[in-house]
Each structure stands twice: as structure tokens, then as C-alpha cells.
Design a protein around this motif. Structure first.
Motif, PDB file in Angstrom:
ATOM      1  N   ASP A 159       0.853  -1.185   0.000  1.00 53.41           N
ATOM      2  CA  ASP A 159       0.000   0.000   0.000  1.00 53.41           C
ATOM      3  C   ASP A 159       0.889   1.235   0.000  1.00 53.41           C
ATOM      4  O   ASP A 159       1.204   1.786   1.053  1.00 53.41           O
ATOM      5  N   SER A 160       1.311   1.642  -1.178  1.00 53.53           N
ATOM      6  CA  SER A 160       2.178   2.803  -1.278  1.00 53.53           C
ATOM      7  C   SER A 160       1.381   4.073  -1.012  1.00 53.53           C
ATOM      8  O   SER A 160       0.161   4.105  -1.146  1.00 53.53           O
ATOM      9  N   THR A 161       2.090   5.123  -0.659  1.00 51.61           N
ATOM     10  CA  THR A 161       1.430   6.398  -0.389  1.00 51.61           C
ATOM     11  C   THR A 161       0.642   6.896  -1.601  1.00 51.61           C
ATOM     12  O   THR A 161      -0.506   7.316  -1.456  1.00 51.61           O
ATOM     13  N   PRO A 162       1.208   6.876  -2.826  1.00 51.34           N
ATOM     14  CA  PRO A 162       0.411   7.322  -3.985  1.00 51.34           C
ATOM     15  C   PRO A 162      -0.861   6.498  -4.175  1.00 51.34           C
ATOM     16  O   PRO A 162      -1.912   7.043  -4.546  1.00 51.34           O
ATOM     17  N   ALA A 163      -0.793   5.182  -3.913  1.00 52.44           N
ATOM     18  CA  ALA A 163      -1.982   4.335  -4.071  1.00 52.44           C
ATOM     19  C   ALA A 163      -3.062   4.724  -3.069  1.00 52.44           C
ATOM     20  O   ALA A 163      -4.249   4.777  -3.394  1.00 52.44           O
ATOM     21  N   LEU A 164      -2.638   4.996  -1.832  1.00 54.95           N
ATOM     22  CA  LEU A 164      -3.596   5.389  -0.800  1.00 54.95           C
ATOM     23  C   LEU A 164      -4.208   6.754  -1.103  1.00 54.95           C
ATOM     24  O   LEU A 164      -5.411   6.972  -0.906  1.00 54.95           O
ATOM     25  N   ILE A 165      -3.380   7.670  -1.584  1.00 55.31           N
ATOM     26  CA  ILE A 165      -3.887   8.995  -1.946  1.00 55.31           C
ATOM     27  C   ILE A 165      -4.869   8.877  -3.112  1.00 55.31           C
ATOM     28  O   ILE A 165      -5.938   9.500  -3.113  1.00 55.31           O
ATOM     29  N   ALA A 166      -4.509   8.059  -4.106  1.00 51.79           N
ATOM     30  CA  ALA A 166      -5.373   7.870  -5.272  1.00 51.79           C
ATOM     31  C   ALA A 166      -6.727   7.321  -4.852  1.00 51.79           C
ATOM     32  O   ALA A 166      -7.774   7.759  -5.351  1.00 51.79           O
ATOM     33  N   GLN A 167      -6.737   6.358  -3.915  1.00 54.45           N
ATOM     34  CA  GLN A 167      -8.001   5.788  -3.464  1.00 54.45           C
ATOM     35  C   GLN A 167      -8.852   6.825  -2.743  1.00 54.45           C
ATOM     36  O   GLN A 167     -10.074   6.879  -2.921  1.00 54.45           O
ATOM     37  N   GLU A 168      -8.219   7.666  -1.933  1.00 57.84           N
ATOM     38  CA  GLU A 168      -8.952   8.718  -1.217  1.00 57.84           C
ATOM     39  C   GLU A 168      -9.564   9.714  -2.209  1.00 57.84           C
ATOM     40  O   GLU A 168     -10.732  10.100  -2.086  1.00 57.84           O
ATOM     41  N   LEU A 169      -8.785  10.115  -3.201  1.00 55.05           N
ATOM     42  CA  LEU A 169      -9.293  11.051  -4.204  1.00 55.05           C
ATOM     43  C   LEU A 169     -10.389  10.409  -5.049  1.00 55.05           C
ATOM     44  O   LEU A 169     -11.383  11.050  -5.396  1.00 55.05           O
TER      45      LEU A 169
ATOM     46  N   ALA B 186      -0.443  10.217  -7.621  1.00 55.00           N
ATOM     47  CA  ALA B 186      -1.820   9.761  -7.421  1.00 55.00           C
ATOM     48  C   ALA B 186      -2.762  10.433  -8.414  1.00 55.00           C
ATOM     49  O   ALA B 186      -3.643   9.788  -9.003  1.00 55.00           O
ATOM     50  N   MET B 187      -2.575  11.731  -8.629  1.00 55.06           N
ATOM     51  CA  MET B 187      -3.433  12.457  -9.561  1.00 55.06           C
ATOM     52  C   MET B 187      -3.207  11.990 -10.992  1.00 55.06           C
ATOM     53  O   MET B 187      -4.141  11.964 -11.807  1.00 55.06           O
ATOM     54  N   GLN B 188      -1.985  11.577 -11.289  1.00 46.85           N
ATOM     55  CA  GLN B 188      -1.699  11.035 -12.616  1.00 46.85           C
ATOM     56  C   GLN B 188      -2.460   9.728 -12.835  1.00 46.85           C
ATOM     57  O   GLN B 188      -2.957   9.453 -13.929  1.00 46.85           O
ATOM     58  N   ARG B 189      -2.567   8.924 -11.786  1.00 46.40           N
ATOM     59  CA  ARG B 189      -3.326   7.682 -11.894  1.00 46.40           C
ATOM     60  C   ARG B 189      -4.793   7.962 -12.230  1.00 46.40           C
ATOM     61  O   ARG B 189      -5.393   7.296 -13.074  1.00 46.40           O
ATOM     62  N   LEU B 190      -5.358   8.956 -11.570  1.00 43.27           N
ATOM     63  CA  LEU B 190      -6.759   9.295 -11.822  1.00 43.27           C
ATOM     64  C   LEU B 190      -6.940   9.922 -13.196  1.00 43.27           C
ATOM     65  O   LEU B 190      -8.002   9.793 -13.818  1.00 43.27           O
ATOM     66  N   THR B 191      -5.906  10.574 -13.688  1.00 42.27           N
ATOM     67  CA  THR B 191      -5.957  11.113 -15.050  1.00 42.27           C
ATOM     68  C   THR B 191      -5.996   9.976 -16.061  1.00 42.27           C
ATOM     69  O   THR B 191      -6.757  10.007 -17.042  1.00 42.27           O
ATOM     70  N   GLN B 192      -5.187   8.948 -15.826  1.00 49.14           N
ATOM     71  CA  GLN B 192      -5.180   7.781 -16.709  1.00 49.14           C
ATOM     72  C   GLN B 192      -6.510   7.046 -16.686  1.00 49.14           C
ATOM     73  O   GLN B 192      -6.921   6.447 -17.678  1.00 49.14           O
ATOM     74  N   GLU B 193      -7.207   7.110 -15.552  1.00 46.60           N
ATOM     75  CA  GLU B 193      -8.511   6.459 -15.423  1.00 46.60           C
ATOM     76  C   GLU B 193      -9.637   7.307 -16.014  1.00 46.60           C
ATOM     77  O   GLU B 193     -10.776   6.844 -16.106  1.00 46.60           O
ATOM     78  N   GLY B 194      -9.333   8.541 -16.381  1.00 50.49           N
ATOM     79  CA  GLY B 194     -10.345   9.416 -16.956  1.00 50.49           C
ATOM     80  C   GLY B 194     -11.145  10.203 -15.940  1.00 50.49           C
ATOM     81  O   GLY B 194     -12.048  10.959 -16.312  1.00 50.49           O
ATOM     82  N   LEU B 195     -10.830  10.067 -14.664  1.00 56.64           N
ATOM     83  CA  LEU B 195     -11.569  10.790 -13.627  1.00 56.64           C
ATOM     84  C   LEU B 195     -11.123  12.238 -13.533  1.00 56.64           C
ATOM     85  O   LEU B 195     -11.902  13.114 -13.165  1.00 56.64           O
ATOM     86  N   LEU B 196      -9.856  12.496 -13.842  1.00 61.59           N
ATOM     87  CA  LEU B 196      -9.337  13.862 -13.881  1.00 61.59           C
ATOM     88  C   LEU B 196      -8.917  14.178 -15.314  1.00 61.59           C
ATOM     89  O   LEU B 196      -8.440  13.306 -16.039  1.00 61.59           O
TER      90      LEU B 196
END
Length: 232
Positions: free
Chosen positions: A21-31, A65-75
Motif C-alpha cells: 500500500d504505497s502512499t500514492p496508491a492510498l492517496i489515489a483511493q482517497e481522491l 496519485a493524480m496522474q493515476r486518476l488522469t489515466q482512469e479518466g476521472l481527472l
């Protein structure tokens, strides 16, 4: 002199240990949850400085984390402006339901073709729990059960790619459900639609199951479009 044969075993490169559970993964889940629940409105800009302070994290893992959500299309990234929550307008909603319907139809067809449809008893259990919430048909519990039904439906297919695509879509769909809850004034409509799909699955009737699924998606799309703007 005997020459030893060359080893065909490839030399493995050195890899870093995986952090569960890396910090970026946890942040991504919260966002992700905040976007799905409507705590961030569609079209709202997300500011790194404010988010980092609110979450108590540095900007490095926050950016990842925000980059992950961008790849998912949420951001959505707008050049020279920053990152914004995806718009929830008519074109986006229609495309969302088009993709979701395709994935869930494929899961239904695969379940029946492989004989896994017998496990659809799990779906009937969710339907019965949903029925128990007759007193709050527009409550968040029913919407959560709605999502659980469809997530389970695809999970039962045991197709890693269908499951992965569906998980990404469901976060976007939850943005819709947050807004369409108020369109339900009784529980029976929701229960009947889900129960019908589960019953057809258990019976191995692919034609009926896919027909009922399509009708359920069309009803959901109509309800969402009634509460979202027609244009961005």
C-alpha cells in the motif's frame, strides 16, 4: 574437451520490492472516493497545494496519485490550467453507459457460456438485502448495493480484463448514482430489475439476461440524464 551448453535461462534484472500500500496508491483511493461521492464536483479544479495540505502529504506522491486518476479518466488535464474533475454532461454519461453496458453484457454471456452462471445466487443475496431497505429507496445504502450487484456480476466472470475495465467505469458511474438517487421513490423498481437479471442468469437464458440488462441500463441512463446538464 566437452563444452557445456549455454544456459537458456534469462538473467533477471534487479527489481525493487513491491510496497503493498504505497502512499500514492492510498492517496489515489482517497481522491477516487471523493470524486465518486461528489465531494469534488464535476468540472472542479483540484489544486495541489490545497490537497497536499488537506491530506497531510508531500506534492510528489500527490502528483503520482493524480496522474493515476488522469489515466482512469476521472481527472482531465487542461494545458496551462491544471487538473479538473471530469465533466458529467450528457455526452460523457452516454459514453459511460455505452462502455459499461458492453462490459457487463460480455460478462453475462461469458458466465452462461462457461457454466459459471450457477454462482449468480450471490446476486440474489444482494437483491434480498436491497429489498430490506424498502424504507429508504433513495438512500446511499441502496446505491451501494446497486454497485455491489454489478461489481459482483462482472467479478463472477473471472475475466481479469473485464474486471479491470469495469472497476474504472464503476467509479465514474458512482458519480451518476450520487445524483440519481432521488429519482427512485420505491424500492420495488430497483429490486425487480436486478432480480430479473439474476433469475435469467441462473436459468442460463442468455437472451433474456442480456435483454433485461439492456433495459436496466437504459432506465439508469434516462434517470441520470434527467439530473445532469445537457452540455458541458
Amino acid at each position: 574437451m566437452t563444452i557445456a551448453p549455454k544456459s537458456t535461462r534469462a538473467t533477471m534484472p534487479a527489481l525493487s520490492p513491491i510496497v503493498r500500500d504505497s502512499t500514492p496508491a492510498l492517496i489515489a483511493q482517497e481522491l477516487r472516493e471523493a470524486v465518486a461521492e461528489g465531494r469534488f464536483a464535476p468540472g472542479q479544479q483540484l489544486l495541489e497545494t490545497s490537497l497536499a495540505a488537506s491530506l497531510g502529504v508531500s506534492r510528489g506522491p500527490l502528483r503520482e496519485a493524480m496522474q493515476r486518476l488522469t489515466q482512469e479518466g476521472l481527472l482531465i488535464a487542461h494545458r496551462n490550467r491544471g487538473l479538473f474533475v471530469m465533466d458529467l454532461d450528457e455526452p460523457a454519461v452516454r459514453d459511460m453507459y455505452l462502455a459499461r453496458g458492453a462490459v457487463e453484457r460480455a460478462a453475462v454471456e461469458h458466465l452462461i457460456a462457461t457454466g459459471r452462471n450457477a454462482r449468480a445466487t450471490e446476486l440474489m443475496t444482494i437483491v434480498e438485502v436491497m429489498r430490506a431497505h424498502a424504507g429508504s429507496p433513495d438512500g446511499p445504502e441502496v446505491s451501494a448495493l446497486d454497485m455491489q450487484f454489478h461489481r459482483t456480476l462482472v467479478d463472477l466472470s473471472e475475466s481479469p480484463r473485464l474486471i479491470s475495465m469495469h472497476r474504472t467505469l464503476l467509479t465514474q458511474v458512482r458519480m451518476c448514482l450520487t445524483r440519481m438517487q432521488a429519482t427512485y421513490d420505491d424500492i420495488e423498481t430497483r429490486v425487480a430489475e436486478h432480480a430479473g437479471i439474476a433469475t435469467a442468469l441462473l436459468g442460463g437464458d442468455v437472451g433474456e439476461a442480456t435483454r433485461l440488462l439492456a433495459e436496466h441500463m437504459e432506465d439508469g441512463l434516462r434517470r441520470v440524464l434527467a439530473v445532469v446538464p445537457a452540455e458541458a
